[in-house]
Design an enzyme around this catalytic site. Sequence first.
Site, PDB file in Angstrom:
ATOM      1  N   ASP A 106    -125.140  35.189  42.751  1.00  0.00           N
ATOM      2  CA  ASP A 106    -124.791  34.637  41.454  1.00  0.00           C
ATOM      3  C   ASP A 106    -124.214  33.228  41.673  1.00  0.00           C
ATOM      4  O   ASP A 106    -124.004  32.801  42.815  1.00  0.00           O
ATOM      5  CB  ASP A 106    -123.758  35.560  40.801  1.00  0.00           C
ATOM      6  CG  ASP A 106    -123.243  35.043  39.487  1.00  0.00           C
ATOM      7  OD1 ASP A 106    -124.060  34.672  38.631  1.00  0.00           O
ATOM      8  OD2 ASP A 106    -122.006  34.999  39.318  1.00  0.00           O
TER       9      ASP A 106
ATOM     10  N   LYS B 135    -126.832  33.657  27.891  1.00  0.00           N
ATOM     11  CA  LYS B 135    -125.850  33.113  26.962  1.00  0.00           C
ATOM     12  C   LYS B 135    -126.122  33.484  25.504  1.00  0.00           C
ATOM     13  O   LYS B 135    -125.181  33.712  24.739  1.00  0.00           O
ATOM     14  CB  LYS B 135    -125.747  31.593  27.149  1.00  0.00           C
ATOM     15  CG  LYS B 135    -125.382  31.173  28.577  1.00  0.00           C
ATOM     16  CD  LYS B 135    -124.218  31.989  29.144  1.00  0.00           C
ATOM     17  CE  LYS B 135    -123.918  31.628  30.593  1.00  0.00           C
ATOM     18  NZ  LYS B 135    -123.000  32.580  31.248  1.00  0.00           N
TER      19      LYS B 135
END
Length: 275
Positions: A15, A56
Amino acid sequence: MDYQQPSRLQAAILDWAGTVVDFGSFAPTQIFVEAFAEFGVQVSLEEARGPMGMGKWDHIRTLCNIPEIAERYRAVCGRTPTDADVSAIYERFMPLQIEKIAEHSALIPGALDAIASLRDKGLKVGTCSGYPAVVMARVVELARENGYVPDHVVATDEVPNGRPHPAQSLANVIALGINDVAACVKVDNTWPGILEGRSAGMWTVALTCSGNALGLTYQQFKNLPQDKLEAARGRISQMFEGARPHYLIDTITDLPAVIDAINARLARGEMPQSN
């Protein structure tokens, strides 16, 4: 031809925010607060952190589904947020994110050494994030300036489904030429990222202290009294329980030792999906 189980790891899928850069994962969370504020809706930093790890747009949709936030939105706008409203918030979020990403672009202390150790052990380095491609381009550029250049990058909008679906990790497997998902380890600081790795059939390592779950700066983390640190580790471990990470460590600096442990388990014939 008979199936041959992998005996060593071939790749680490890392990540970004809270894992390799941006200790405490402040870049995405603070911008959610600011984006909602531009619509007159108050969202706390703690609330904004809740769905961290998702793409998002999905993150904003999840926040808007929280009854308290939906009611605040209704009080200002006269209706609970629709998908069109979510898209409007997302469109405001994007330029804010790109504008301020550099403020939280520092590499996590020790990350470069840890990643160099992974490469010395023969691992390729893939990456994925909840950021869309337009933001990832800036994140990757800033990381390169700081000396970090992974082998591959997959943004959340470059696959049909972002986290917790396995698509981003599997896209890395294909791009890196890995011949077995069991020869991969997914490293993340959020539960959607760990579920992503689990769903992809990989080993998983959850970071408890450098990312969203603890939500502190590096200096605040270093200054945390031992009893409070232990309490935080326990609380965060419980947060990750449902995602079932194979390992929990404080930060990426602890990762090389975990790689050795996984390699030993693979050599004994163990596989990630059986644990």
